[in-house]
Motif scaffolding. Structure first.
Motif, PDB file in Angstrom:
ATOM      1  N   SER A   1       0.846  -1.202   0.000  1.00 36.58           N
ATOM      2  CA  SER A   1       0.000   0.000   0.000  1.00 36.58           C
ATOM      3  C   SER A   1       0.881   1.250   0.000  1.00 36.58           C
ATOM      4  CB  SER A   1      -0.909   0.010   1.233  1.00 36.58           C
ATOM      5  OG  SER A   1      -1.781  -1.103   1.224  1.00 36.58           O
ATOM      6  N   PRO A   2       0.523   2.283  -0.770  1.00 34.98           N
ATOM      7  CA  PRO A   2       1.296   3.534  -0.773  1.00 34.98           C
ATOM      8  C   PRO A   2       1.307   4.152   0.632  1.00 34.98           C
ATOM      9  CG  PRO A   2      -0.241   3.471  -2.617  1.00 34.98           C
ATOM     10  CD  PRO A   2      -0.610   2.326  -1.721  1.00 34.98           C
ATOM     11  N   THR A   3       2.447   4.696   1.034  1.00 32.14           N
ATOM     12  CA  THR A   3       2.556   5.324   2.351  1.00 32.14           C
ATOM     13  C   THR A   3       3.276   6.668   2.224  1.00 32.14           C
ATOM     14  OG1 THR A   3       4.673   4.227   2.825  1.00 32.14           O
ATOM     15  CG2 THR A   3       2.663   3.079   3.511  1.00 32.14           C
ATOM     16  N   THR A   4       3.049   7.528   3.183  1.00 32.80           N
ATOM     17  CA  THR A   4       3.780   8.808   3.272  1.00 32.80           C
ATOM     18  C   THR A   4       4.321   8.959   4.688  1.00 32.80           C
ATOM     19  OG1 THR A   4       1.735   9.992   3.842  1.00 32.80           O
ATOM     20  CG2 THR A   4       2.352   9.909   1.507  1.00 32.80           C
ATOM     21  N   GLU A   5       5.437   9.677   4.803  1.00 35.25           N
ATOM     22  CA  GLU A   5       6.074   9.845   6.105  1.00 35.25           C
ATOM     23  C   GLU A   5       6.730  11.226   6.169  1.00 35.25           C
ATOM     24  OE1 GLU A   5       9.731   7.824   8.717  1.00 35.25           O
ATOM     25  OE2 GLU A   5       8.973   6.875   6.883  1.00 35.25           O
ATOM     26  N   GLN A   6       6.483  11.921   7.252  1.00 40.61           N
ATOM     27  CA  GLN A   6       7.086  13.236   7.457  1.00 40.61           C
ATOM     28  C   GLN A   6       8.546  13.066   7.849  1.00 40.61           C
ATOM     29  OE1 GLN A   6       5.182  16.226   7.185  1.00 40.61           O
ATOM     30  NE2 GLN A   6       7.190  17.250   7.160  1.00 40.61           N
TER      31      GLN A   6
ATOM     32  N   THR B   1      10.176  17.823   4.831  1.00 39.54           N
ATOM     33  CA  THR B   1       9.667  17.192   3.610  1.00 39.54           C
ATOM     34  C   THR B   1       8.808  15.980   3.947  1.00 39.54           C
ATOM     35  OG1 THR B   1      11.599  15.754   3.388  1.00 39.54           O
ATOM     36  CG2 THR B   1      11.702  17.904   2.308  1.00 39.54           C
ATOM     37  N   ILE B   2       8.058  15.551   2.954  1.00 33.30           N
ATOM     38  CA  ILE B   2       7.227  14.356   3.089  1.00 33.30           C
ATOM     39  C   ILE B   2       7.754  13.300   2.132  1.00 33.30           C
ATOM     40  CG2 ILE B   2       4.916  13.362   2.785  1.00 33.30           C
ATOM     41  CD1 ILE B   2       3.748  16.065   3.515  1.00 33.30           C
ATOM     42  N   ALA B   3       8.138  12.163   2.678  1.00 34.09           N
ATOM     43  CA  ALA B   3       8.625  11.054   1.853  1.00 34.09           C
ATOM     44  C   ALA B   3       7.440  10.153   1.504  1.00 34.09           C
ATOM     45  CB  ALA B   3       9.684  10.257   2.608  1.00 34.09           C
ATOM     46  N   ALA B   4       7.356   9.796   0.237  1.00 35.75           N
ATOM     47  CA  ALA B   4       6.272   8.933  -0.225  1.00 35.75           C
ATOM     48  C   ALA B   4       6.844   7.628  -0.767  1.00 35.75           C
ATOM     49  CB  ALA B   4       5.460   9.638  -1.307  1.00 35.75           C
ATOM     50  N   ARG B   5       6.149   6.564  -0.492  1.00 29.66           N
ATOM     51  CA  ARG B   5       6.569   5.251  -0.983  1.00 29.66           C
ATOM     52  C   ARG B   5       5.433   4.672  -1.829  1.00 29.66           C
ATOM     53  NH1 ARG B   5       7.540   0.351   3.159  1.00 29.66           N
ATOM     54  NH2 ARG B   5       5.290   0.696   3.370  1.00 29.66           N
ATOM     55  N   ARG B   6       5.777   4.303  -3.059  1.00 33.37           N
ATOM     56  CA  ARG B   6       4.790   3.730  -3.964  1.00 33.37           C
ATOM     57  C   ARG B   6       5.374   2.467  -4.594  1.00 33.37           C
ATOM     58  NH1 ARG B   6       5.034   9.222  -5.084  1.00 33.37           N
ATOM     59  NH2 ARG B   6       3.181  10.409  -4.465  1.00 33.37           N
TER      60      ARG B   6
END
Length: 245
Positions: free
Chosen positions: A34-39, A43-48
């Motif tokens: 599942s796509p996730t985001t992390e502060q 910046t905000i890191a996104a994983r796809r």
């Protein structure tokens, strides 16, 4: 069981594990892909995730169903391929985790045995019957014929070989698959017995999709309908004869 040298109960255990792994695969996919985001600071890191195509799934001889199944279902869920087109029976249990196309065929299951065996559907007590392990035919035999010994197989070739050599008293498979065997030289001494069996729990075989792939499923449904329409048209078309002028 015959190919791997395993007892029948162990083969049934493998099939049960295959069914159970479907739910585990769904949970693992949702957790890991599942796509996730992390502060991260300002910046905000996104994983796809983006799927890559499957080259092949190769399984070991001693676990021919369980191990490959552990790659095929996750690959379908992850988008590594779009759908499975492999004579998969549509059942309510399977539709809890995947979607299906409309049925593209629904052939009845049939019993077959030696022409001189004298077997009947009501006279199978103590007989050994071969069928596909874990299939709707397998479930039917367990439910409707507890008096028989069921031997599970992967394909009709394995079954027919054991029928010819006398390891089986009868087989119970789709009529089309059995007919292909009966039409061979080895199958000349065998014949169907009993009525055609249509399974209420399945409307037939369909292509299998990830859930929510509605657009792709509708396109395949349309192609199946067109193929059926063309087949009906071809069968009803009158023969045309020509002669030299």
């Amino acid at each position: 069981s015959r190919e791997t040298g395993k007892p029948l109960w162990e083969s049934h255990t493998e099939v049960t594990a295959m069914v159970g792994k479907v739910g585990v695969s769904v949970e693992a996919y949702q957790e890991r892909c599942s796509p996730t985001t992390e502060q991260q600071g300002d910046t905000i890191a996104a994983r796809r995730f983006r799927p890559h195509g499957v080259v092949a799934v190769i399984g070991p001889f001693n676990l021919p169903g369980h191990v490959p199944n552990g790659h095929i279902i996750p690959a379908l869920l992850a988008g590594k391929f779009d759908f499975v087109f492999s004579s998969m029976s549509i059942t309510a249990e399977r539709m809890e985790v995947v979607d299906f196309s409309i049925p593209y065929y629904n052939t009845p299951s049939k019993f077959a045995a030696g022409k001189d065996s004298g077997l009947s559907v009501d006279g199978l007590d103590g007989k050994t019957v071969g069928t596909y392990a874990g299939s709707i035919q397998d479930e039917y035999l367990q439910r409707e014929h507890p008096e028989v010994t069921i031997r599970g197989y992967e394909n009709i070739d394995q079954m027919s070989a054991d029928l010819v050599t006398g390891r089986l008293d009868a087989i119970f498979v789709e009529g089309t698959a059995a007919q292909e065997f009966l039409d061979t030289d080895d199958g000349a001494g065998f014949a169907f017995f009993g009525p055609d069996i249509f399974h209420a729990e399945s409307p037939g075989a369909g292509a299998m999709f990830r859930q929510d792939e509605d657009e792709l499923r509708e396109r395949i449904d349309a192609a199946i309908r067109e193929s059926m329409r063309t087949a009906r048209s071809t069968r009803s078309r009158p023969a045309i004869s020509t002669s030299a002028c």
